[in-house]
Design a protein around this motif. Structure first.
Motif, mmCIF file in Angstrom:
data_model
loop_
_atom_site.group_PDB
_atom_site.id
_atom_site.type_symbol
_atom_site.label_atom_id
_atom_site.label_comp_id
_atom_site.label_asym_id
_atom_site.label_seq_id
_atom_site.Cartn_x
_atom_site.Cartn_y
_atom_site.Cartn_z
ATOM 1 N N LEU A 1 60.334 -59.265 59.374
ATOM 2 C CA LEU A 1 60.860 -60.273 58.455
ATOM 3 C C LEU A 1 59.749 -61.222 58.004
ATOM 4 N N LEU A 2 58.949 -61.693 58.938
ATOM 5 C CA LEU A 2 57.828 -62.565 58.584
ATOM 6 C C LEU A 2 56.882 -61.854 57.620
ATOM 7 N N ALA A 3 56.605 -60.584 57.885
ATOM 8 C CA ALA A 3 55.704 -59.817 57.020
ATOM 9 C C ALA A 3 56.268 -59.685 55.611
ATOM 10 N N LEU A 4 57.568 -59.535 55.490
ATOM 11 C CA LEU A 4 58.190 -59.418 54.162
ATOM 12 C C LEU A 4 58.006 -60.688 53.335
ATOM 13 N N THR A 5 57.908 -61.828 53.996
ATOM 14 C CA THR A 5 57.747 -63.091 53.259
ATOM 15 C C THR A 5 56.306 -63.342 52.867
ATOM 16 N N THR A 6 55.362 -62.620 53.447
ATOM 17 C CA THR A 6 53.943 -62.880 53.163
ATOM 18 C C THR A 6 53.355 -61.926 52.149
ATOM 19 N N ARG A 7 54.047 -60.832 51.849
ATOM 20 C CA ARG A 7 53.534 -59.856 50.887
ATOM 21 C C ARG A 7 54.072 -60.207 49.511
ATOM 22 N N PRO A 8 53.191 -60.563 48.575
ATOM 23 C CA PRO A 8 53.675 -60.911 47.233
ATOM 24 C C PRO A 8 54.471 -59.762 46.621
ATOM 25 N N GLY A 9 55.534 -60.103 45.945
ATOM 26 C CA GLY A 9 56.339 -59.085 45.293
ATOM 27 C C GLY A 9 57.810 -59.449 45.265
ATOM 28 N N ILE A 10 58.599 -58.454 44.961
ATOM 29 C CA ILE A 10 60.033 -58.639 44.754
ATOM 30 C C ILE A 10 60.725 -59.209 45.991
ATOM 31 N N VAL A 11 60.474 -58.618 47.149
ATOM 32 C CA VAL A 11 61.195 -59.026 48.357
ATOM 33 C C VAL A 11 60.874 -60.474 48.716
ATOM 34 N N ALA A 12 59.606 -60.834 48.682
ATOM 35 C CA ALA A 12 59.235 -62.222 48.991
ATOM 36 C C ALA A 12 59.853 -63.182 47.976
ATOM 37 N N GLU A 13 59.910 -62.772 46.712
ATOM 38 C CA GLU A 13 60.515 -63.611 45.685
ATOM 39 C C GLU A 13 62.020 -63.772 45.915
ATOM 40 N N VAL A 14 62.688 -62.665 46.198
ATOM 41 C CA VAL A 14 64.137 -62.707 46.436
ATOM 42 C C VAL A 14 64.437 -63.580 47.657
ATOM 43 N N LEU A 15 63.682 -63.410 48.720
ATOM 44 C CA LEU A 15 63.892 -64.235 49.919
ATOM 45 C C LEU A 15 63.559 -65.694 49.643
ATOM 46 N N GLY A 16 62.418 -65.933 49.002
ATOM 47 C CA GLY A 16 61.987 -67.300 48.714
ATOM 48 C C GLY A 16 62.978 -68.052 47.850
ATOM 49 N N ASP A 17 63.567 -67.349 46.878
ATOM 50 C CA ASP A 17 64.576 -67.977 46.013
ATOM 51 C C ASP A 17 65.804 -68.409 46.802
ATOM 52 N N ARG A 18 65.962 -67.868 47.988
ATOM 53 C CA ARG A 18 67.119 -68.194 48.824
ATOM 54 C C ARG A 18 66.719 -69.003 50.060
ATOM 55 N N GLY A 19 65.516 -69.578 50.023
ATOM 56 C CA GLY A 19 65.064 -70.461 51.087
ATOM 57 C C GLY A 19 64.488 -69.774 52.314
ATOM 58 N N VAL A 20 64.291 -68.471 52.239
ATOM 59 C CA VAL A 20 63.716 -67.741 53.373
ATOM 60 C C VAL A 20 62.235 -67.532 53.073
ATOM 61 N N THR A 21 61.422 -68.464 53.551
ATOM 62 C CA THR A 21 59.977 -68.423 53.358
ATOM 63 C C THR A 21 59.294 -68.299 54.711
ATOM 64 N N ARG A 22 58.025 -68.032 54.684
ATOM 65 C CA ARG A 22 57.262 -67.931 55.932
ATOM 66 C C ARG A 22 57.363 -69.250 56.708
ATOM 67 N N GLU A 23 57.223 -70.343 56.003
ATOM 68 C CA GLU A 23 57.269 -71.653 56.650
ATOM 69 C C GLU A 23 58.638 -71.915 57.283
ATOM 70 N N ALA A 24 59.710 -71.602 56.546
ATOM 71 C CA ALA A 24 61.064 -71.801 57.075
ATOM 72 C C ALA A 24 61.295 -70.910 58.282
ATOM 73 N N LEU A 25 60.825 -69.663 58.205
ATOM 74 C CA LEU A 25 60.993 -68.743 59.349
ATOM 75 C C LEU A 25 60.199 -69.221 60.560
ATOM 76 N N ASP A 26 58.984 -69.716 60.340
ATOM 77 C CA ASP A 26 58.189 -70.228 61.457
ATOM 78 C C ASP A 26 58.931 -71.362 62.164
ATOM 79 N N ARG A 27 59.589 -72.233 61.394
ATOM 80 C CA ARG A 27 60.332 -73.345 61.997
ATOM 81 C C ARG A 27 61.509 -72.818 62.817
ATOM 82 N N VAL A 28 62.220 -71.820 62.278
ATOM 83 C CA VAL A 28 63.408 -71.308 62.941
ATOM 84 C C VAL A 28 63.061 -70.469 64.174
ATOM 85 N N LEU A 29 61.975 -69.722 64.088
ATOM 86 C CA LEU A 29 61.624 -68.794 65.158
ATOM 87 C C LEU A 29 60.830 -69.424 66.307
ATOM 88 N N THR A 30 60.355 -70.653 66.135
ATOM 89 C CA THR A 30 59.582 -71.262 67.225
ATOM 90 C C THR A 30 60.426 -72.153 68.084
#
Length: 184
Positions: free
Chosen positions: A155-184
């Motif tokens: 999941l973290l890797a999907l947010t770091t690779r530029p493209g459709i998936v990262a854009e779709v997740l980012g548009d819904r608030g699922v970013t690397r930074e948000a995941l780091d906060r939730v997963l730590t």
């Protein structure tokens, strides 16, 4: 590398292949990995997705991925940039589909899949973006000094690779930074 995957990460890989097969795609892509992650329950990745509200938006996410595939893999940002140059991507897609059939730009082929690197008995091979995602997941786990690769690393890797998936997740608030906060 696969031997380092946790049970949930293996479920993501298997589930992604199943999503690609159902869609008639020739290869597994990063979008299929995301859909498989959204199918999981009781894992670190599914917890993170639920904490950020993505689990409740599964259909919306699947639709956004399908729309991007229909546009030939162009992100919304690509589409907007082309619109700024006077190129109407929706019009082009409509004309191509009118001539060649609905969904022709989505990359669905014969549905049989090629044999070769990344394929195993009757399953779809992994495309470049899906392979890159799994390699990134390994790097993320290694950076965190973790011996196994879990679905959360995918999941973290999907947010770091530029493209459709990262854009779709980012548009819904699922970013690397948000995941780091939730997963730590």
């Amino acid at each position: 590398m696969f031997e380092r995957f946790t049970r949930s990460a293996r479920a993501v890989v298997t589930g992604a292949g199943e999503h690609a097969e159902r869609a008639g795609a020739d290869t597994v892509d990063a979008g299929h990995l995301l859909l498989a992650l959204l199918d999981l329950q009781g894992s670190r990745g599914s917890f993170a997705l639920a904490a950020l509200g993505a689990d409740r938006r599964r259909e919306e996410i699947a639709e956004a991925l399908a729309d991007a595939r229909r546009r030939g893999g162009l992100t919304q940002a690509d589409t907007e940039a082309l619109a700024g140059l006077g190129v109407d991507v929706d019009e082009i897609v409509a004309r191509v589909e009118e001539t060649h059939g609905a969904g022709v730009l989505a990359g669905a082929g014969t549905g049989r899949g090629r044999k070769g690197i990344g394929s195993w008995f009757g399953h779809r091979p992994f495309g470049r973006e899906a392979k890159d995602t799994l390699v990134r997941a390994l790097r993320i786990a290694t950076e965190r000094r973790q011996r196994t690769i879990g679905d959360e690393h995918i999941l973290l890797a999907l947010t770091t690779r530029p493209g459709i998936v990262a854009e779709v997740l980012g548009d819904r608030g699922v970013t690397r930074e948000a995941l780091d906060r939730v997963l730590t």
